[in-house]
Design a protein around this motif. Structure first.
Motif, PDB file in Angstrom:
ATOM      1  N   CYS A  23       0.835  -1.197   0.000  1.00  0.00           N
ATOM      2  CA  CYS A  23       0.000   0.000   0.000  1.00  0.00           C
ATOM      3  C   CYS A  23       0.875   1.254   0.000  1.00  0.00           C
ATOM      4  O   CYS A  23       1.889   1.315   0.687  1.00  0.00           O
ATOM      5  CB  CYS A  23      -0.878  -0.077   1.259  1.00  0.00           C
ATOM      6  N   ARG A  24       0.494   2.237  -0.823  1.00  0.00           N
ATOM      7  CA  ARG A  24       1.159   3.544  -0.800  1.00  0.00           C
ATOM      8  C   ARG A  24       0.118   4.571  -0.366  1.00  0.00           C
ATOM      9  O   ARG A  24      -0.928   4.708  -0.986  1.00  0.00           O
ATOM     10  CB  ARG A  24       1.715   3.892  -2.186  1.00  0.00           C
ATOM     11  N   HIS A  33       4.520  -3.071   2.744  1.00  0.00           N
ATOM     12  CA  HIS A  33       3.807  -4.339   2.877  1.00  0.00           C
ATOM     13  C   HIS A  33       2.832  -4.222   4.041  1.00  0.00           C
ATOM     14  O   HIS A  33       3.213  -3.846   5.139  1.00  0.00           O
ATOM     15  CB  HIS A  33       4.796  -5.480   3.139  1.00  0.00           C
ATOM     16  N   VAL A  34       1.554  -4.514   3.786  1.00  0.00           N
ATOM     17  CA  VAL A  34       0.543  -4.359   4.836  1.00  0.00           C
ATOM     18  C   VAL A  34      -0.199  -5.665   5.091  1.00  0.00           C
ATOM     19  O   VAL A  34      -1.377  -5.667   5.437  1.00  0.00           O
ATOM     20  CB  VAL A  34      -0.450  -3.225   4.503  1.00  0.00           C
ATOM     21  N   ILE A  44     -11.158 -10.876  -6.604  1.00  0.00           N
ATOM     22  CA  ILE A  44     -11.694 -10.879  -5.237  1.00  0.00           C
ATOM     23  C   ILE A  44     -10.646 -10.353  -4.251  1.00  0.00           C
ATOM     24  O   ILE A  44     -10.960  -9.610  -3.317  1.00  0.00           O
ATOM     25  CB  ILE A  44     -12.208 -12.277  -4.857  1.00  0.00           C
ATOM     26  N   ALA A  45      -9.390 -10.702  -4.491  1.00  0.00           N
ATOM     27  CA  ALA A  45      -8.312 -10.184  -3.637  1.00  0.00           C
ATOM     28  C   ALA A  45      -8.294  -8.659  -3.688  1.00  0.00           C
ATOM     29  O   ALA A  45      -8.163  -7.973  -2.668  1.00  0.00           O
ATOM     30  CB  ALA A  45      -6.967 -10.748  -4.085  1.00  0.00           C
ATOM     31  N   ARG A  46      -8.463  -8.141  -4.891  1.00  0.00           N
ATOM     32  CA  ARG A  46      -8.459  -6.684  -5.069  1.00  0.00           C
ATOM     33  C   ARG A  46      -9.628  -6.052  -4.314  1.00  0.00           C
ATOM     34  O   ARG A  46      -9.483  -5.037  -3.628  1.00  0.00           O
ATOM     35  CB  ARG A  46      -8.555  -6.395  -6.564  1.00  0.00           C
ATOM     36  N   ALA A  59      -2.503   3.906  -3.657  1.00  0.00           N
ATOM     37  CA  ALA A  59      -2.188   2.805  -4.574  1.00  0.00           C
ATOM     38  C   ALA A  59      -2.093   1.498  -3.805  1.00  0.00           C
ATOM     39  O   ALA A  59      -1.626   1.475  -2.663  1.00  0.00           O
ATOM     40  CB  ALA A  59      -0.863   3.082  -5.272  1.00  0.00           C
ATOM     41  N   LEU A  60      -2.569   0.430  -4.408  1.00  0.00           N
ATOM     42  CA  LEU A  60      -2.454  -0.913  -3.824  1.00  0.00           C
ATOM     43  C   LEU A  60      -1.832  -1.852  -4.852  1.00  0.00           C
ATOM     44  O   LEU A  60      -2.224  -1.839  -6.024  1.00  0.00           O
ATOM     45  CB  LEU A  60      -3.843  -1.453  -3.437  1.00  0.00           C
ATOM     46  N   TRP A  61      -0.887  -2.661  -4.401  1.00  0.00           N
ATOM     47  CA  TRP A  61      -0.325  -3.699  -5.261  1.00  0.00           C
ATOM     48  C   TRP A  61      -0.620  -5.040  -4.592  1.00  0.00           C
ATOM     49  O   TRP A  61      -0.536  -5.167  -3.371  1.00  0.00           O
ATOM     50  CB  TRP A  61       1.200  -3.561  -5.400  1.00  0.00           C
TER      51      TRP A  61
END
Ligand code: SF4
Lengths: 104, 407
Positions: A23-24, A33-34, A44-46, A59-61
């Motif tokens: 996460c930013r 890393h969260v 679904i993960a998103r 932003a999420l990766w």
């Protein structure tokens, strides 16, 4: 710093695939890393990561935990000497033990 | 965890340093202690279980699952927890007794100074294992029973599970182990509640924990089987009434409510209606210091693979893994915005929780249920059963009158 010579390859997912989440919070911040979410698919993960982090993230990766190589210093390992022996009953003895206490 | 018996029967003006004139001072120091309190850690030592319960949050299975922490890793985890200062380790599962090294782990926890307690379905507790657990230094066993025999066996997916659990309880008590009941209240088993307590007091049990259903694991499939708000209120009222009746008869049973902090608000209302304004105030003060829903703060979970969770029910999200990093480092890492948000959730609650006068003792209840049902981390807990006119208005007993006698 020691060498990154310990690989953590134990699975993280319990019931479905596990996805590492990064996460930013704002563009000047590092990508952090969260933790991880359990989800059967990337979509679904998103969705799950969004529910948990949208309030804070710009932003999420996401990446599958089973595709992530984790190497670290040996000293960080939970127990480098762990030999992987299984302490758990097999299904058969578990069933045999069940309700044994009932017999008098 | 809210102790109904303590709040409604022990908490008199002389108890707990919570007399009005002492309330202010002791409250301050208790809040200070509170801030430094480390979480109670639930450790699901295995995913494997010999039963198949409808409401299992761990989605347990009869087969051994991949990546279970080994005995050596488990001991290293216990070292971590001891270093961090975790006060209690609750061995859970799956069914923890399927691990044959359970006694070894219990003994180790004891040795390093983390108080070992157990949550079990009871059906594997033979005389021998009760004795070996006691010898290992186990301090408490909570045995799950979810209704009278027929209903319990149906719920737990095995005929004879009720009798097996009761025999397990007998074996524990015979071994000198402090033993209590865990009862998850649902629509189906709410009518059995008093019957189970009656039956188990006869067996010798004197501690009864009633759990509200959380919506994780297999629990999500039975959101529909959960109580309605009206039924929930009735069930909680019955727990309160029953507790006072037992105590009036001189039977000192301990009763607790777990998993829904709207109960805190309700208990204040109950004390006001059935007891006195003064009692309501004492109950409120006590619960305010206690601090409301503990998710992500005073309770933590480590699953069988070492993933750290915000509560044992919240298995779908993990903060990190103890194979990568010590537990305390994961738990203290507030670079995680979700952890920060949960720890300051009072400022973020929406809907009726945002201006609920009991928010200080409840904190919006379960964030996991809000997320599961409302898709919103800060929405009100769908299990809240307080009436609108009860939650509106100024904070109860707020302000400087804490030192003036109210009755
Ligand atoms: S309205 Fe929200 S804060 Fe108030 S009692 Fe209900 S769940 Fe708790």
């Amino acid at each position: 710093m020691g060498e990154l010579d310990h690989e953590v390859d134990a699975p993280r997912g319990a019931t479905s695939r596990e996805w590492e989440v990064f996460c930013r919070e704002s563009s000047a911040d590092p990508l952090t890393h969260v933790g991880s979410v359990s989800a059967p698919s990337a979509d679904i993960a998103r969705e799950q990561a969004t529910q948990l982090f949208a309030h804070a993230a710009e932003a999420l990766w996401l990446c599958p935990a089973d595709e992530t190589v984790r190497v670290q210093a040996e000293s960080l390992a939970l127990d480098p000497a762990a030999d992987g022996t299984d302490a758990t009953m097999d299904a058969e003895s578990m069933q045999a033990e069940t309700l044994r206490g009932e017999r008098e | 965890m809210i102790s109904v018996s303590k709040l409604l029967t022990d908490l008199d003006a002389e108890g707990d340093g919570l007399r009005y004139d002492a309330a202010e001072e002791s409250t301050k120091s208790q809040i200070r202690d509170e801030k430094q309190r480390r979480p109670v850690v639930v450790w699901n030592v295995t995913k494997q279980c010999n039963l198949y319960c409808d409401h299992c949050y761990a989605a347990a299975d009869t087969d051994i699952a991949d990546g279970e922490l080994t005995t050596a890793e488990g001991k290293a985890l216990l070292d971590d927890l001891a270093d961090y200062g975790a006060p209690v380790i609750l061995f859970s599962g799956g069914e923890p007794l399927v691990r044959q090294d359970l006694e070894e782990l219990v003994a180790y926890a004891n040795e390093v100074g983390v108080r070992p307690v157990l949550s079990t379905n009871g059906t594997l507790i033979t005389e021998e294992r009760a004795a070996s657990l006691k010898a290992a230094g186990l301090k408490y066993a909570g045995v799950s029973v979810d209704g009278l025999p027929e209903r319990n066996d149906d719920f737990r997916g095995m005929e004879g599970a009720f009798d097996g659990a009761v025999q397990g309880i007998r074996n524990c008590l015979d071994a000198g182990l402090k033993t209590g009941l865990r009862y998850t209240i649902t629509e189906r088993n709410a009518p059995d509640l008093e019957g189970v307590v009656d039956l188990l007091t006869d067996v010798g049990v004197d501690r009864f924990c009633f759990y509200h259903l959380d919506y994780g694991g297999r629990g999500t499939e039975i959101v529909d089987a959960d109580l309605t708000p009206v039924e929930r209120r009735e069930a909680v009222e019955r727990v309160c009434d029953m507790t006072r009746e037992y105590h009036d008869r001189g039977e000192e049973i301990e009763t607790l409510l777990v998993g829904n902090y709207a109960d805190a608000a309700y208990l204040v209302e109950y004390a006001r209606e059935h007891m006195s304004e003064a009692q309501a105030r004492r109950v409120y003060e006590y619960l305010r210091v206690n601090g409301g829903d503990p998710t992500g703060e005073r309770v933590a979970d480590v699953d069988y693979q070492g993933n750290v969770h915000l509560t044992q029910f919240w298995q779908g999200y993990s903060l990190g893994n103890v194979r990568d990093r010590p537990f305390g480092d994961i738990w203290e890492d507030e670079s995680n915005p979700l952890v920060r948000a949960l720890r300051e959730r009072e400022d973020r609650l929406t809907g009726k929780c945002a201006d609920c006068r009991y928010a200080g003792v409840c904190r919006g209840g379960s964030r996991l249920r809000a997320l599961t049902v409302e898709d919103d981390l800060f929405a009100p807990d769908p299990q809240c059963y307080l009436d609108d006119d009860e939650i509106r208005g100024p904070e109860p007993f707020a302000g400087g009158d804490a030192t003036s006698p109210a009755d």
